[in-house]
Design a protein around this motif. Sequence first.
Motif, PDB file in Angstrom:
ATOM      1  N   HIS A 130      -3.766  -1.115  -8.388  1.00 55.47           N
ATOM      2  CA  HIS A 130      -4.785  -0.059  -8.355  1.00 55.47           C
ATOM      3  C   HIS A 130      -4.117   1.306  -8.223  1.00 55.47           C
ATOM      4  CE1 HIS A 130      -8.777   1.359  -6.232  1.00 55.47           C
ATOM      5  NE2 HIS A 130      -8.526   2.014  -7.335  1.00 55.47           N
TER       6      HIS A 130
ATOM      7  N   GLU B 196      -2.009   5.579  -3.977  1.00 52.72           N
ATOM      8  CA  GLU B 196      -2.836   6.778  -3.863  1.00 52.72           C
ATOM      9  C   GLU B 196      -1.905   7.981  -3.684  1.00 52.72           C
ATOM     10  OE1 GLU B 196      -5.964   6.306  -0.994  1.00 52.72           O
ATOM     11  OE2 GLU B 196      -6.531   8.410  -1.077  1.00 52.72           O
ATOM     12  N   PHE B 197      -2.003   8.949  -4.561  1.00 57.35           N
ATOM     13  CA  PHE B 197      -1.102  10.115  -4.565  1.00 57.35           C
ATOM     14  C   PHE B 197       0.373   9.679  -4.628  1.00 57.35           C
ATOM     15  CE2 PHE B 197      -4.749  11.367  -1.763  1.00 57.35           C
ATOM     16  CZ  PHE B 197      -5.446  12.002  -2.764  1.00 57.35           C
TER      17      PHE B 197
ATOM     18  N   MET C 158      -4.717   5.330  -7.889  1.00 54.76           N
ATOM     19  CA  MET C 158      -5.644   6.424  -7.640  1.00 54.76           C
ATOM     20  C   MET C 158      -4.837   7.720  -7.564  1.00 54.76           C
ATOM     21  SD  MET C 158      -8.783   5.236  -7.278  1.00 54.76           S
ATOM     22  CE  MET C 158      -9.754   6.274  -6.209  1.00 54.76           C
TER      23      MET C 158
ATOM     24  N   HIS D 123       0.852  -1.187   0.000  1.00 49.62           N
ATOM     25  CA  HIS D 123       0.000   0.000   0.000  1.00 49.62           C
ATOM     26  C   HIS D 123       0.888   1.236   0.000  1.00 49.62           C
ATOM     27  CE1 HIS D 123      -3.795   2.132   1.359  1.00 49.62           C
ATOM     28  NE2 HIS D 123      -2.884   3.019   1.729  1.00 49.62           N
TER      29      HIS D 123
ATOM     30  N   TRP E 185       0.828   5.434  -0.034  1.00 49.84           N
ATOM     31  CA  TRP E 185       0.028   6.659   0.088  1.00 49.84           C
ATOM     32  C   TRP E 185       0.960   7.861   0.153  1.00 49.84           C
ATOM     33  CZ3 TRP E 185      -0.435  10.305   4.104  1.00 49.84           C
ATOM     34  CH2 TRP E 185      -1.462  11.246   3.896  1.00 49.84           C
TER      35      TRP E 185
ATOM     36  N   ARG F 254      -7.016  -7.331  -0.379  1.00 48.85           N
ATOM     37  CA  ARG F 254      -8.055  -6.531  -1.059  1.00 48.85           C
ATOM     38  C   ARG F 254      -7.475  -6.108  -2.405  1.00 48.85           C
ATOM     39  NH1 ARG F 254      -8.778  -1.144   1.486  1.00 48.85           N
ATOM     40  NH2 ARG F 254     -10.360  -1.869   2.927  1.00 48.85           N
TER      41      ARG F 254
END
Lengths: 411, 144
Positions: free
Chosen positions: A208, A187-188, A210, A163, A165, A181
Motif C-alpha cells: 500500500h 506513507e510519505f 500513500m 510499516h 512512515w 492489515r
Amino acid sequence: MILKTIIAGLFALLAQPGLAQIVVSPDGEIKSIKQAVEMAEPGAHILVEPGTYMESDIGIDKPLTLEGIDYPLIDGNSEGFIFVIAADSVTIKGFNIKRTGRSYVRDYAAIMIEGVKDFIIEDNRLEDVFFGIYLAETEGGVVRNNRVEAFDTREASSGNGIHLWSVKNPKIIDNEVMGMRDGIYLEFVDNAEIYGNTSNENNRYGLHYMFSDGGRYYDNIFRRNGAGVAVMYSDNVDMMNNLFEHNWGTAAYGLLLKDINYSKIEGNRFYRNTVAIYSEGTNEVHIHGNDIELNGWAVNIKSNSARNQFTENNFIENSFDVRTDSPRNNNEFEGNYWSQYEGYDLDRDGIGDVPYRPVSLFSMVITKQPESLILLRSMFIKLLDTAERIAPVLTPKTLYDENPKMDQIVR
Amino acid sequence: MGCEPKPQPINYGSDECAYCRMMITDAEFGSQIVNNQGRAYKFDSVECMAAYDLTEDGENFHSKWVPNFLDREEWLNAEEAVYLHSETLRSPMGLFLSAYADRTSAEEMKDEYGGDIVDYEAVKQIVEREWLSNGSGGRQMMNN
C-alpha cells in the motif's frame, strides 16, 4: 561455555580495538538482552543463545549488532514494543519475536526504528505481533528476509507487517508477510526499493503506497489479500514483474490506482482477480507487456484518467476486458492481444484488420444495473454485443485497439 | 412510512471508502453519510467524510455519522459530535481527527494526547485547508 565466551570476547577485543562481543544465555552470566545492551560498548556484537527471553521495550541507543543463534524467542508478554532502535548502524538478526502490546492509539511494533539510518533488520521471524517492523523518519536501511505473521480473527485489530512512515530510500527485500492489515505499508516514503517479497492473505492490501513518490517494486507476489496492491496519491512509481492473483471480493482488486501520475506497470501477471487494474485519477501511466488472465474485469478505468497507454498486453479470457464510466476516452490502447477478439487477418501480418472495442455493451449495462449480470453468457447478450461492435451506439467511440494482435504475445 | 434513514453497518475489511477508495478497516474511524433513500456512503475516516461532504452535492444527504472513538459501537450525529485534532492520535488518512460524544470525554483525551477540540464546521475547514484548496488529497503533507 563461559570459557568459550571469554575467549571469543578476547579475540574480538584483540581483532578490533574498541569492539567487543557479549553473549546472552538463559543459563549464562548475562541472562537478559536488555542488560547486555546496557553494558555494551558502541559497536559491540551481542550474541543471543537459544532459549526464551521474556522482555519488552528493549531500547537501543548506540550502534550494536544483535544476533540470535538458532532463533532465540523473545516474548513480549503482550506489553509495549519489543525492540526500539534509536541509534544509527544497528543490526537485528536471527530472532523469533512474539506478542507485542496492542492498542488503538499506540502503534506497538516488534521492531521499531525511529529517526536513524544504516540499519539492517534481517532473518527474523515475527508472530502474533500488532505491527511487525516499523520505520519512522529513517534514511536508507535494509529490511531483508524477515517473516511477519499474525492471523488475528478479530476484525480490524491488526497493524501492518512492515510499516514505513516518512522514510527515505528504504530497501525492503525478500520478506514474507501474512495475516496483517497491510503487508507492506508506505506513507510519505521517497524512493522505496521493494523486491522479492511475498505478501499473502492480509486483511487489506498486500502492498500500500500513500503519498510516496519514486522508487519501484518488482518480483513480488501478492496473493489472496483484501486487494493485491493499492498505489494512492503517488507519482513515478515503477511496478514490474509482480504476480497479483486470487484477490477476490466486492472491493477487491489486483492493483488499485488512485491519483497516480507518471508511472510504469510492466511485465506483471494478473490472474483471477475481481478487477485486475482499477484506475481513478490516473495520468500518464504506461501499462506495457502484462499478462491479464481470467479476471472478472481486466481494466476498470474511470473517466478522470487520461493519457494512459496500454500496449502489448495479453488480455486472456477475462469476463470483461475494459469497463469505464464515460462515453469519452482519453487513453490509448494499442497492439494488445485480446482473446475475445473475433476479427480476421486477411493480409496475414499478425494484426487484426478491424479494430477491437474492449468495452462491451453489456459491461456498460451492468455498470448501471448490476442485477443484469445474470444474463452473462446468454445468446441475447451475445447478439447485443455483436450489433454494438458493428455499429457502436453506447460504448466509447474512441476506445478501441486499432492494431489488435492475432496471437498471444510470447515473452 | 416509518422508514427513517439510519446508519448502516460497515463491513470492515471489505467495504470501500466512497472518497479515497481505501478499504475500510478501523471501526474507530469508519464514518458514513446516509441519503434520503437510506443509501449509505461509507468512509474510512472522518476526514474522508468531510471531504465528500465538501465536494459532493449535499441536497439529498439525510444525515452524517461518525463513530464514538471511546465506544466504537455508537454512532454519533457528525454535526453534534465533538472532535479532537491531535497530531499524536493518527487517523487513517493522516489528518489526526477522532470523534467523541461530548466535550468532557474529548477534554479527557486532549489531556492525554494534546491538540485542539473542534466542531464539525472546523473539521471541514481543516479538510478544506489541508486537501482541497491545493489539489489532490494530502499532497502538501509530503514535506513534513
